[in-house]
Design an enzyme around this catalytic site. Structure first.
Site, PDB file in Angstrom:
ATOM      1  CG  ASP A   1      -6.217   1.642   8.137  1.00 34.10           C
ATOM      2  OD1 ASP A   1      -5.440   1.758   7.177  1.00 34.10           O
ATOM      3  OD2 ASP A   1      -5.898   1.144   9.231  1.00 34.10           O
TER       4      ASP A   1
ATOM      5  CB  CYS B   1      -6.182 -14.975  15.467  1.00 34.41           C
ATOM      6  SG  CYS B   1      -6.008 -13.913  14.026  1.00 34.41           S
TER       7      CYS B   1
ATOM      8  CB  CYS C   1     -11.362  -9.118  13.295  1.00 40.78           C
ATOM      9  SG  CYS C   1     -10.009  -9.430  12.141  1.00 40.78           S
TER      10      CYS C   1
ATOM     11  CE  LYS D   1      -2.412   1.879  10.289  1.00 44.78           C
ATOM     12  NZ  LYS D   1      -2.094   1.185   9.049  1.00 44.78           N
TER      13      LYS D   1
ATOM     14  CG  ASP E   1     -10.521  -0.540  10.331  1.00 47.99           C
ATOM     15  OD1 ASP E   1     -10.257   0.610   9.928  1.00 47.99           O
ATOM     16  OD2 ASP E   1      -9.682  -1.314  10.824  1.00 47.99           O
TER      17      ASP E   1
ATOM     18  CB  CYS F   1     -10.842  -9.106  17.726  1.00 49.73           C
ATOM     19  SG  CYS F   1      -9.173  -9.537  18.282  1.00 49.73           S
TER      20      CYS F   1
ATOM     21  NE  ARG G   1      -5.627  -7.552   6.836  1.00 52.64           N
ATOM     22  CZ  ARG G   1      -4.544  -7.079   7.452  1.00 52.64           C
ATOM     23  NH1 ARG G   1      -4.062  -7.687   8.517  1.00 52.64           N
ATOM     24  NH2 ARG G   1      -3.915  -6.020   6.979  1.00 52.64           N
TER      25      ARG G   1
ATOM     26  NE  ARG H   1       4.426   1.989   6.114  1.00 54.67           N
ATOM     27  CZ  ARG H   1       4.477   3.232   5.637  1.00 54.67           C
ATOM     28  NH1 ARG H   1       5.474   3.626   4.857  1.00 54.67           N
ATOM     29  NH2 ARG H   1       3.514   4.094   5.898  1.00 54.67           N
TER      30      ARG H   1
ATOM     31  NE  ARG I   1      -2.863  -0.280   3.277  1.00 50.53           N
ATOM     32  CZ  ARG I   1      -3.852  -1.186   3.196  1.00 50.53           C
ATOM     33  NH1 ARG I   1      -4.876  -0.954   2.411  1.00 50.53           N
ATOM     34  NH2 ARG I   1      -3.801  -2.311   3.900  1.00 50.53           N
ATOM     35  CE1 TYR I   2       0.197   4.341   3.970  1.00 49.94           C
ATOM     36  CE2 TYR I   2       0.362   2.071   4.732  1.00 49.94           C
ATOM     37  CZ  TYR I   2      -0.277   3.303   4.754  1.00 49.94           C
ATOM     38  OH  TYR I   2      -1.373   3.480   5.548  1.00 49.94           O
TER      39      TYR I   2
HETATM   40  S1  SF4 Z   1      -7.918  -8.174  15.058  1.00 51.37           S
HETATM   41 FE1  SF4 Z   1      -8.347  -9.897  13.643  1.00 51.37          FE
HETATM   42  S2  SF4 Z   1      -6.337 -10.504  12.863  1.00 51.37           S
HETATM   43 FE2  SF4 Z   1      -5.987  -9.307  14.759  1.00 51.37          FE
HETATM   44  S3  SF4 Z   1      -5.914 -10.829  16.438  1.00 51.37           S
HETATM   45 FE3  SF4 Z   1      -8.036 -10.067  16.295  1.00 51.37          FE
HETATM   46  S4  SF4 Z   1      -9.028 -11.580  14.963  1.00 51.37           S
HETATM   47 FE4  SF4 Z   1      -6.840 -11.831  14.627  1.00 51.37          FE
END
Ligand code: SF4
Length: 365
Positions: free
Chosen positions: A316, A109, A116, A323, A279, A113, A118, A100, A96-97
């Site tokens: 973002d 994971c 999340c 960002k 997000d 979360c 993603r 990096r 994206r940048y």
């Molecule tokens: S935010 Fe998403 S990618 Fe990061 S630890 Fe939580 S579930 Fe996993």
């Protein structure tokens, strides 16, 4: 009210297990099954031990225990809210940048979360890791782009890999001359600190590149003694750490919670780095604040803690535009001041101090 914390022996992955342990109401089970069919669920024993099951507003439960609210997607929400896909030239790479790239090695994971960004891409139902051919192609891409100074391992959580595999990956990356920094984004030190073994710490260090670790945590209570020991093992080994947090309604959207979190990071020798605005991931509106609330909290935080404890509040930009810091802003033109005063002092700027008081600053240094 007395706390009701539960010990569990293994990671909870099924809604029925969450109900059985008192983490979710039985009446929600049909809806939670629908949520779990779409978005992965995992609550490790370390995280479960932090949840007060008698508190309907427990800040740890809000982060990890699914709710029926996740079935409600808002109009602006997007399965790829920060636009990874438009910047992915080959599988596993997001460029994206200029200087990096992200290298997404795994799609699993330790915990999942509920907010999340993603969430449509991580979890057991998704491809679990890059194939060897895809990994080789990703490395070829990095080799072919000498402007890439930093590689950020993310995913998924890179510390879900074995120390042996991480050692190989770190050596592969450090073997590319222009890659000088390898940054690892992880939630493992808080979610499953036992994974941060001596072997794991050794795997993170590599000759030829500097490793940084970015820890994701959102509430001070996540920094348990075990989590602090895991972080200390990395810092003692010479690995600098920064933090990443997400501003979450009902978790850390008050200045006392943010202050405690940032102080806890600094006590652990982790420099607060980013406070992300939530997000636009599907089914997460119940956890988002407004940008104005975020700015107000950052203003209040600056009045209470030192610069060491200040993260950048960032958004973002949807669509993959990267960002941007989103304030608050402390400097503005002084046009609203009286002409007479402005003529006399030639003031051109108003600057706000940590107490919220306004001062004038002249136009010339
Ligand atoms: S935010 Fe998403 S990618 Fe990061 S630890 Fe939580 S579930 Fe996993």
């Amino acid at each position: 009210m007395s706390r009701t914390n539960r010990k569990v022996a293994a990671t909870l992955r099924e809604p029925a297990e969450l109900v059985a342990h008192g983490f979710a109401p039985a009446a929600d089970l049909p809806d939670l099954e629908k949520v779990a069919a779409r978005y992965a669920v995992a609550v490790t024993p370390d995280i479960a031990a932090l949840i007060d099951a008698s508190d309907p507003n427990d800040p740890i439960a809000r982060q990890f225990i699914p709710t029926p609210a996740e079935l409600v997607a808002e109009e602006n929400e997007n399965p790829d809210p920060i636009g990874d896909h438009v910047h992915s030239p080959v599988a596993g790479i997001v460029h994206r940048y200029p200087d990096r790239v992200l290298l997404k090695l795994v799609h699993v994971c330790a915990v999942y979360c509920r907010f999340c960004f993603r969430r449509e891409m991580v979890g057991p139902g998704k491809p679990t890791a890059l194939s060897q051919a895809a990994y080789d192609a990703a490395l070829d891409y990095i080799r072919a782009h000498p402007e890439v100074w930093e590689v950020i391992l993310t995913g998924g959580d890179p510390l879900m890999l074995s120390p042996r595999r991480l050692t190989e990956i770190m050596a592969d990356l450090a073997g590319i001359d222009h890659v000088r920094i390898i940054r690892i984004h992880t939630r493992v030190p808080v979610a499953d600190p036992a994974r941060v073994t001596r072997e794991m710490v050794a795997a993170l260090r590599v000759a030829g590149a500097t490793t940084w670790v970015a820890l994701h945590a959102n509430h001070a209570s996540e920094l348990t003694d075990r989590a602090r020991a895991a972080c200390a093992a990395m810092v003692d080994a010479g690995i600098p750490m920064v933090s990443q947090s997400v501003l979450l309604r009902g978790v850390n959207d008050n200045v006392a919670a943010l202050e405690a979190l940032m102080r806890a990071f600094v006590e652990c020798r982790i420099k607060p780095y980013y406070l992300h605005h939530g997000d636009l991931a599907p089914g997460t509106a119940h956890l988002r604040t407004t940008l104005e609330q975020g700015q107000e909290l950052m203003r209040a935080l600056r009045g209470r803690v030192s610069g060491l404890c200040q993260p950048d509040y960032v958004l973002d930009i949807p669509g993959g535009h990267g960002k941007s810091p989103v304030g608050p802003n402390y400097l503005s033109p002084s046009n609203s001041f009286s002409p007479e005063r402005e003529r006399r002092a030639e003031t051109r700027y108003r600057v706000v101090d940590y107490c919220g008081d306004v001062h004038l600053y002249p136009p010339k240094p």
